[in-house]
Each structure stands twice: as C-alpha cells, then as structure tokens.
Design an enzyme around this catalytic site. Structure first.
Site: not given
Ligand code: ATP
Ligand code: MG
Length: 561
Positions: A35, A260, A270
């Site tokens: 995102e 994760r 984020k």
């Molecule tokens: P955050 O929790 O940091 O805001 P998010 O999951 O909302 O991260 P996205 O942009 O939706 O961020 O993530 C894109 C991809 O990265 C998703 O498939 C998510 O599962 C993966 N991802 C995000 N954080 C991690 C992590 N700590 N370890 C592994 N994969 C991750």
């Molecule tokens: Mg997300």
C-alpha cells in the site's frame, strides 16, 4: 529443477505440489502488493524476497501492485520510493506494474453483479451502529434492518452513492454473508464506502472507494496470480476472499500465509515510522537509523546483505523475533570481504614523537584489504606529530590493557613501535598530549631484530596531513529489545534511545579519504564499517555513516547489564 538449490520451505512445498499436479497449467505467478502509504521496511524486504524469489526460481512472474484503495493516505512520493527500493533490492517486475485503482471500474461492475445476485446490499447504519451490530468473538452479530432491501432499491441507492448524493459515512455497500459466522470478517463486511476525496491516480472520478478486502482478492484474480503470498494476519481474511471469488465465479489464486518479520530493538510498522518522520524524531524516511530500505541503504547496507539475511531467516508459519545481530552479521561478513581498510581517529589524542626528526615525512605502505590480495596497498604519511584514539591510552590501566600505558610500548599499525615517555596535562588535569619515542628498527610496524614483542597494535593518523571529516555513529533507535513493552498509559516513544545518534564533527582521517566518493564503503580499522553519505557529502569533503561496528558491542554491554 532450480528450486532444489534453495532451502525448501512450506510455501515451496505447496508450489511444488501445485506444479506437479499441473494446477494453473503449471504456471507460477506471484505479486508484491504494497500500500503506497509509507516507505518499505526490512519486513517488506522479506516479503519481496519470498515472492520475487519464488517467481525467479520457478521461471514464473512476479507483479508489483500498488494496493491504492485509500485515497487519503497515499502519495506519489511513496509510489516512487517503493519502485526505487524494490529495484535496489535487485528485483524486476518488467512491464507488470499495476495499481488496484486501475481496477476500480471492474470492481464496480463486480459490486453490481453481487447486488444483482442478492449478495450485497446498501446499509444505512452509522459506523457506530454497524460496530455494535457486528458482535464480538464470543457473541453473534445482529442483522442490519436494511439487509433485506430489494435488488432494485440496492441498485438505485448504490448508483446514488456513486453520484455523490449522500454524505460520507451515511451509507455503505455490504456483502450479505452471515452475521452469525464465528469469523467476524464474514459478518456482512463493508465492500464500498463514500469518501469525497481525490485519489492520486483516479482524481475526482470516484466518491465511493472499494475496501481493501474486496479489492485485494479481486486484483490478484484479475492478474492471474497463482499464489498470493502474504503475512499471517490475513489468515482470517482468506474465507472472505474465497467467498468473493466464488460468488463472482472468477479465477481463484491460492493464498499462503507466512509469519511476518520482527526484529529486536525495531518497530516495523509504517504507522509508527510515519510518526517518527512527522515528529522529526528522525531526519526522514531515509534516516540511517530507520529500518526502512532507504534508511539501510543510506546507512551503507548492500542489497545483497539484505537478501542474504532474508534467505538466512527462512520462512515459517509462527511468529517470532529475529535478533538484529543476525542482520548485522550479514553485512559484516560481506564488508569484511569487500571493504578496503583505512585508518581514522574519532576521539583524537595527540602524540609527539620526540626522537623523530622535525619536518620529516615518511610514506608507509599499508595493505588495503588482507582478505583480498587484489586490493593492493597504499601509502600513509608518518611524521613527528600523530593522533591516536584517546581510549587507546590509559594512565591507570587494568592488567589486561594491551594498548599504550605510561612507560609502555605499542605498535602503530604500519608505523613503528612507540614508547610513552611523558604525559602532558592541562590545568584541569585533562591529558592534552603524550610524548613518545620511536624505535627506527621497527619500520612498517615490524618486530625489531632484538626479538622484542608488543601485545597491542593501535591505529593512528599523521597530524598535519589528516583530513577532518564528520562521522556519524548510530545505535538502536529503541533501547528496549521489545520496543512495544511500554509502561501502562505511556507512549511507545518512551523507549526511544536518546543516544541513537552520535555525531563526531571533527574526526581525523588518513588523507587518502579525501577522494572517497559518495556511496563508497570502508573499514575504519578497529572502528567498524563506514559508508560515504550520499546526501551530505561534498567533493573532497566526505561525511561518513557507520554501517556497523566490527563486533557486536551492544550484546556484550547488555549481557554485562
Ligand atoms: P505495516 O504493518 O508496516 O504498515 P503493511 O502490512 O500494512 O505494513 P503493506 O504495504 O500492506 O504494509 O505490505 C505489503 C506486503 O508486505 C504485504 O503482503 C505484507 O504482508 C508484507 N509485509 C508487511 N510487513 C511485513 C513484515 N514485517 N514481514 C514480512 N512481510 C511484511
Ligand atoms: Mg497493509
């Protein structure tokens, strides 16, 4: 098959089975779906390495798709940074850069199709009332009074939502599934909401926006994704994705969830990283202390060290926390092989060699990298006045202190043996310089013919030729191993480490570093690996960021308590 070279894991086991069965015609097509509401962090690197790595090893494809369903939090800056970071990590999505917003028309048609099937309805409950109706993990939900609206009425209301006739928050489109489902995601989740906001790509075309859950699974389907690899928190969303795809009768990717990445002393969210930036606790998303890919890049991490780290930690189905030392070791091992050695003094103490001729300058030969004979050698000026590290001299030294002490002898690396004859102090008692003598028979730092030995070797720079430069030393941004361990009622920022940045404004460096170029990496002997800052350095005036120390000093300190 190539994938045999990679350590197997449960995701690859599933894919191997699918390929063997000829599912999807044996195709493997993954995607990375960020995102665009922030910069990528090291957790995303894990997800990128998994999805792009699988595509590479199975001769498949991996798309980059921006999941840009939320018009308010997303910015072009983030899209650009994500592209740059994925490329920097070493992955290529070819022509396949997609945006969920590209599918808004199609998603709208699918919403209409579900309304016509009697599987979606417009609900007038306020968001508070909706929340109440949803029930809890232990109690069932309650049906909306609007749940049994006719198809015609739903079509009319949804059309008027789209036309902008209703206020934000006054109505939503919901899937009609099951208010008694034990899975709360299945209790008539929202599909569309009214948001009178401009979108970074679709402008003002829409005032209704599809929800993430509705959009995500359909985007995967439209792109022909075979394996939708995501993190564990989406496990409970899978039945909802399955429901949408089945009701619409469209291609059904296999979702596979993995744990994760969590790192000690680090927050990978984020939302929190954005706060650090907004509150100016760090200098920006690319502050070298940030766990973002742009932060690691500016700190001096290489893409290969991050990929190696991601391979090393593997993929599992249960959540755990990886020690940051594992990441640090990955860059240490790489830089040990590749980084040229130089000498620099961060906290200088002057040494005058009283028996060395005034005005004389000798060029001493210094090896560039003992790990890499091809790296050759360079010349270092040696003269009567030098600087050593203040910490390498002790007036009252403990027994095992093998560096310089009053009356003691030490080896100056690539220089000479020197012996401390006299300590000079200022009025406050602070040591201002040391007077030493040198042994001409030890040129190059070699043992003298009389077989005399010294235990310690220290680094130094020649005073007159030294280059003054700014050097930045970093420590963990959060002092607690688990930064979320916060006393009740307090903010997570109470765990910030007040000493995470130490700026040495006038470090003294060997003169060869005057030509150091932005983005180059060095080992400062005994001090760590350093990176020439790509933003603040100027020609002839490099600024250095310490990437990592030579050893894991933090752990030692922490264990001692
Ligand atoms: P955050 O929790 O940091 O805001 P998010 O999951 O909302 O991260 P996205 O942009 O939706 O961020 O993530 C894109 C991809 O990265 C998703 O498939 C998510 O599962 C993966 N991802 C995000 N954080 C991690 C992590 N700590 N370890 C592994 N994969 C991750
Ligand atoms: Mg997300």
């Amino acid at each position: 098959m190539e994938q045999d070279q990679k350590p197997s894991n449960f995701i690859r086991d599933i894919i191997n089975q699918d390929v063997a069965k000829g599912k999807n015609g044996g195709r493997v097509h993954t995607r990375f779906p960020p995102e665009p509401n922030g910069y990528l962090h090291i957790g995303h690197a894990k997800a990128i390495c998994i999805s792009f790595g699988i595509a590479r090893d199975y001769q498949g494809l991996c798309n980059l798709r921006f999941d840009d369903t939320n018009p308010e939090k997303e910015e072009v800056e983030y899209v650009d940074s994500i592209r740059e970071d994925v490329r920097w990590l070493g992955f290529d999505w070819g022509e396949r850069e997609f945006y969920a917003s590209d599918y808004f028309d199609q998603l709208y048609q699918y919403a209409l199709a579900l309304i016509k099937k009697g599987r979606a309805y417009v609900c007038d409950l306020s968001s508070d009332a909706q929340r109440e109706h949803r029930g809890t993990l232990t109690s069932p939900g309650k049906e909306s009074p609007n749940r049994n609206r006719s198809v015609e009425e739903n079509l009319d209301l949804f059309e008027r939502m789209r036309q902008g006739e209703f206020d934000e928050g006054s109505r939503v489109l919901r899937a009609k599934i099951d208010m008694n489902s034990p899975n709360i995601n299945m209790r008539d989740p929202t599909m569309y909401r009214i948001k009178k906001a401009s979108h970074h790509r679709t402008g003002d075309k829409w005032c209704i926006y599809p929800m993430y859950d509705f959009t995500h699974c359909i985007s995967d389907s439209l792109e022909g994704i075979t394996h939708s690899i995501c993190t564990l928190e989406f496990e409970n969303n899978r039945p909802l994705y399955d429901w949408f795809l089945k009701e619409l009768g469209i291609h059904h990717p296999q979702q596979i969830e993995f744990a994760r990445l969590n790192l000690t002393h680090t927050l990978l969210s984020k939302r929190i990283l954005l706060k650090l930036v907004q509150q100016k606790i760090v200098s920006g998303w690319n502050d070298p202390r940030m766990p973002t890919l742009s932060g690691f890049r500016r700190r001096g991490y290489t893409p290969s060290s991050i990929r190696t780290f991601c391979d090393k930690i593997g993929v599992a189905k249960f959540n755990s926390t990886i020690d940051r030392v594992v990441l640090e070791n990955s860059i240490r091992e790489e830089l040990n092989k590749t980084a040229p050695r130089v000498m620099a003094v961060l906290d200088p103490l002057k040494v005058v060699i009283t028996n060395y001729p005034e005005g004389k300058i000798e060029e001493m030969e210094a090896v560039n990298n003992p790990e890499d004979p091809a790296a050759g050698s360079r010349q270092l000026p040696f003269s009567r006045e030098l600087y050593i590290e203040r910490d390498d001299f002790r007036e009252d030294a403990p027994k095992k202190f093998f560096r310089l002490v009053p009356g003691g002898e030490v080896r100056l690396r690539y220089g000479y043996f020197v012996k401390c004859e006299k300590i000079v102090k200022d009025a406050s008692g602070k040591i201002t310089e040391l007077h030493c003598t040198y042994d001409p028979e030890t040129r190059g730092g070699n043992n003298p013919p009389d077989g005399r030995k010294v235990k310690g070797t220290i680094h130094w720079v020649s005073a007159r030729q030294a280059l003054k430069a700014e050097v930045r030393l970093f420590d963990h941004l959060f002092s607690k191993k688990d930064p979320t361990d916060v006393p009740e009622g307090q903010d997570i920022f109470v765990n910030l480490n007040p000493k995470s940045l130490e700026t040495v404004s006038e470090a003294l460096l060997e003169p060869s570093l005057k030509n150091a170029k932005s983005g180059e990496r060095f080992q400062f002997e005994r001090l760590g690996y350093f990176f020439v800052d790509t933003i603040d350095s100027k020609p002839g005036q490099p600024v250095f960021n310490r990437t990592v120390t030579l050893r894991d000093t933090w752990e030692k300190i922490e264990r001692k308590g």
